[in-house]
Design an enzyme around this catalytic site. Structure first.
Site: not given
Length: 675
Positions: A313, A397
Site C-alpha cells: 500500500d 480498507y
C-alpha cells in the site's frame, strides 16, 4: 462524510505543514512543489506525455547536517511517460534549477513506478469496451457493465508468459446496481481481467466459471438498514479551557519535555524528525527519523482468480496521497490542531490536503501511584500523551497511523485497521482459504504488515544494539532453590546478524545503547524496542511475494545508516524485481558497532475474518513500543504535579472525608447476591 458528531465541545486550530521550508528536513512547501514542476518543465522532463508518479523531499545525509554543512534543497521525483511507458528517477535542485540526477527505471531490473490515479480511469474505459468482459457479465445476469464497480489493482510480478516488462494492472469487479449500493457485498467471482496500462489494451479476461453473486445487502451506510440506532449514550465531554499544552515553532512541536519536527510525504505519510527529550536543561536526541516506510497486505487465496493479490500500500499506491480530511468531533475529539499538507498531482499542480494530520493531547490513565503505610502519604499522578495521527483509505480498507509520546519518555506507535474486507464468493473451494461472512459471501484470509523505519539517535553518538532475552537461571551455589531469574544480552555486530525474529517465550527485546553516554550509575543510556511478536509474513519462503517482500519475513533488520536506503522493499515496488530493499542493503554485512543504527521493524495483524467484521470492520490494532532504559538517572516524571481537581488523594489522613464524599455521590441499590 456521514458524521453527526457535535462540535460544540471541541476546538479546532489549523496550520499548514511545509511553511518552514528553509530547514533541511522540512516538508516541501507549496511554493517549492510548484518550483519543482517549473524546473521539470524547463528541462523538458514534464510535458503532456509525462506524469509525476511521486515527488518528495530528497533528504540530506544526516552526517552533513550534523556537521553544520550547507546542504542543497532537493526533491526526489519519479516520472512516467504515459505514451511509451518509460519511467525515470530524478533529483531536482531547487536553488540551481537543474536536474542533479536523471536515470532510467528499468522495468526488468527494478520494476514500475506507482499506479497513477488517472490510470484507474483508463482501466474503466478499457474494461467497459471489452466484449469478453461484457459476455462474462451477461452470463452472470448483468447486462449493463456500468453497474459494475471495478477495482484496478497492482499486478505483482509472476512468471506469466508475455508479462515481462509490461506495466500491468489486474481487475476484479463487484456489482453495484444503484449508486447507493455498497458493491463489496456483491463480488463477481470467477472473473478477472489483465490490463496493459502502457499500450492501453485488455491483455486477457479469465473466466473460470459462473459463481452466484451474493445478494444480501451490505449497506451499513444507509440509516435503518440494520435496525434503529441506539439511544442510550450520554455525552462524553472533553474540554481544555486553557488550550493545549503544546506549541509550534514552524513545523517543530514542543510538548512537555518533548520536541520534534512533523513532516509529511505522499508515499510514507507522517514522518517525525529529531525526536528529543529535555533533561536537566538540554534536549537529548532519541530518534533522528521515524516513519512507517512500507505496508504489505498479502492475501492467502491461491486460486486462479486471486493468487496475485498482494498489495504494497505504501510503495505501489502511495498511501500518503490517500489521506482523509479529518473531521472534528468524529476522527479527533477535544482541543485539536490540524495540519494541512501540500502535495503535487501527476501534472505538477499543487493542492492542499486539509486536516490531514491531527495533533492533540489526551489523558492516559495513572502515571504512578502509591499509598505508604509508614508515612501515611498517598500520592497519584495522571499520565497523559501527545497524539500525532492521520488516516488513509486504500480501496476497501482504512488505516489510522498513531504516534504517542508519553510524559515518562516512552514512544508508542499504533496502527488501526478498519473499513471493509475484500470480498469473494464462498464455495467449497474457497472454504479452505476464506471465511463466510454472510450467505455466499467470503473474505479471504490475509495479513496487514507494517514496517517501521527507526533511524535511532540515542544521545546523538555512536551506538550498539543488543538482543535481550529473559529466563530462569540454573540451580547452583548462588541459586539453591531455583528461584532466580535473569537476562542474557547478545550483541548484534553486523548487518547479517541484525536480521532477527521476535520470541515472546523469552520476552525478547532489542536495546539500542549509546557507545559513549552513560547515566549517573555508569550504565549506557539506551532505548528498548519491544515488539508485539505476532506472525510476520506467512507465505512460503520461496514464494513470489516472499521474494519481493523479504523485509516482512523477519521482525527486525538492523542496518548502518545510509542516506540512500529509504524503503524496506526498495525504491521501486510496483511489479518489483525480487530481493530489493533490505536484502540488498545488508549484502555488504556492514559493522553495526559504533554506527548510526537504523531499525526496520515489521509488525502487524493476521486476519481470519469474523462475522463481526461484516459489513464494516471494527478497529483492530497492532504496534510497538520504544521505552527508555537507563536513559534517565531516575523517574523523569517526579516533577509532574498532582491533578488540579477536587481529589483528596494527595493529602494525609483523609479516609473519613473520602468515604463521606463517595457515599454522597454513590447511589446504592439493594443486591440479591453477596459481594
Amino acid at each position: 462524510m456521514n458524521c453527526s458528531c457535535s462540535t460544540s465541545d471541541h476546538v479546532q486550530r489549523s496550520r499548514r505543514l511545509g511553511d518552514e521550508s528553509g530547514a533541511p528536513y522540512a516538508t516541501l512547501s507549496a511554493d517549492e512543489l510548484q518550483r519543482v514542476a517549473e524546473i521539470l518543465r524547463a528541462n523538458d522532463a514534464l510535458d503532456e506525455a509525462h506524469r509525476i508518479a511521486y515527488i518528495g523531499l530528497d533528504e540530506p545525509d544526516r552526517a552533513e547536517v550534523a556537521a553544520g554543512r550547507s546542504v542543497p534543497r532537493r526533491a526526489r521525483v519519479q516520472l512516467l511517460d504515459v505514451d511509451s511507458g518509460r519511467a525515470r528517477a530524478l533529483s531536482v535542485d531547487l536553488a540551481s534549477g537543474t536536474l542533479a540526477k536523471d536515470v532510467d527505471i528499468d522495468p526488468d531490473l527494478d520494476g514500475q513506478v506507482p499506479l497513477l490515479q488517472e490510470e484507474h480511469g483508463i482501466i474503466r474505459e478499457l474494461i467497459g469496451a471489452d466484449e469478453r468482459w461484457a459476455t462474462a457479465l451477461a452470463a452472470r445476469g448483468i447486462d449493463d457493465p456500468r453497474t459494475v464497480a471495478l477495482a484496478g489493482l497492482s499486478a505483482g510480478r509472476f512468471p506469466i508468459e508475455g508479462e515481462q516488462g509490461r506495466r500491468l494492472a489486474r481487475v476484479l469487479g463487484h456489482h453495484q446496481p444503484t449508486p447507493q449500493t455498497m458493491p463489496w457485498a456483491h463480488p463477481i467471482d470467477g472473473l478477472v481481467a489483465y490490463v496493459d496500462l502502457a499500450s492501453r489494451t485488455v491483455v486477457d479476461v479469465i473466466d473460470t466459471g459462473v459463481m452466484p453473486i451474493p445478494q444480501e445487502t451490505g449497506d451499513y451506510h444507509v440509516p435503518g438498514t440494520f435496525g434503529p440506532e441506539r439511544t442510550t449514550q450520554k455525552p462524553i465531554v472533553i474540554r481544555q479551557p486553557e488550550g493545549p499544552s503544546f506549541s509550534f515553532d514552524g513545523d517543530v512541536i514542543s510538548w512537555e519535555k518533548w520536541s520534534l519536527r512533523v513532516g509529511y510525504d505522499m508515499r510514507e505519510g507522517l514522518i517525525l524528525h529529531g525526536i528529543g527529550f529535555e533533561d536537566d536543561g538540554r534536549v537529548r536526541p532519541i530518534v533522528h527519523r521515524a516513519s512507517i516506510a512500507e505496508m504489505l497486505v498479502p492475501y492467502g487465496d491461491p486460486g486462479p482468480v486471486r493468487f496475485w493479490q498482494n498489495y504494497f500500500d505504501t510503495g505501489e499506491y502511495l498511501l500518503g496521497r490517500l489521506v482523509n480530511s479529518l473531521e472534528l468531533g468524529c476522527d479527533c475529539v477535544g482541543d485539536i490542531t490540524y495540519l494541512d499538507v501540500p502535495i503535487a498531482d501527476a501534472r505538477g499542480n499543487v493542492k492542499v490536503l486539509p486536516n490531514a494530520i491531527c495533533i492533540h493531547e489526551e489523558d492516559a490513565g495513572v502515571l504512578w501511584k502509591h499509598t505508604e503505610q509508614f508515612t501515611g502519604s498517598s500520592d497519584v499522578r495522571r499520565q497523559r500523551r501527545l497524539v500525532i495521527s492521520f488516516f488513509v483509505t486504500v480501496g476497501n480498507y482504512d488505516y489510522g497511523f498513531y504516534w504517542y509520546l508519553y510524559l515518562d519518555g516512552k514512544i508508542e506507535f499504533e496502527a488501526k485497521a478498519t473499513g471493509l474486507v475484500f470480498t469473494a464468493a464462498y464455495d467449497e473451494r474457497t472454504s479452505r482459504f476464506a471465511s463466510e461472512l454472510a450467505p455466499g459471501l467470503a473474505a479471504p484470509y490475509h495479513q496487514h504488515l507494517f514496517c517501521a523505519r527507526l533511524d535511532m539517535a540515542v544521545d546523538d553518538g555512536p551506538a550498539v544494539i543488543d538482543e535481550v532475552d529473559v529466563g530462569a537461571l540454573p540451580v547452583d551455589d548462588d541459586n539453591l532453590h531455583g528461584s532466580a531469574i535473569g537476562f542474557t544480552k547478545t550483541r548484534l555486530r553486523s548487518e547479517q546478524e541484525g536480521r532477527r525474529r521476535a520470541n515472546a517465550t523469552v520476552d525478547r527485546t532489542w536495546r539500542v545503547s549509546s557507545a559513549t553516554a552513560k547515566n549517573r550509575l555508569g550504565r549506557p543510556t539506551s532505548y528498548v524496542l519491544t515488539p508485539e511478536g505476532k506472525p510476520v509474513l506467512l507465505a512460503q519462503p520461496d514464494s513470489v511475494i516472499a521474494s519481493r517482500a523479504r523485509f516482512a519475513t523477519s521482525d527486525l533488520w538492523v542496518t548502518a545508516y545510509d542516506p540512500d536506503e529509504r524503503y524496506p522493499a526498495g525504491d521501486v515496488v510496483n511489479q518489483s524485481a525480487p530481493e530489493q530493499g533490505l536484502p540488498a542493503f545488508v549484502a555488504d554485512d556492514a559493522s553495526l558497532d559504533g554506527a548510526d543504527l537504523v531499525l526496520w521493524h515489521t509488525f502487524g495483524l493476521t486476519h481470519f475474518p469474523r462475522t463481526e467484521d461484516w459489513p464494516i470492520m471494527p478497529v483492530d490494532t497492532c504496534g510497538f513500543t520504544l521505552k527508555p532504559h537507563d536513559f534517565f538517572d531516575r523517574n523523569p516524571t517526579l516533577d509532574v504535579p498532582a491533578s488540579p481537581t477536587a481529589c483528596a488523594c494527595a493529602h494525609e489522613d483523609t479516609g473519613a472525608a473520602r468515604t463521606e464524599h463517595h457515599l454522597h455521590h454513590l447511589s446504592v441499590r439493594p443486591s440479591s447476591h453477596h459481594g
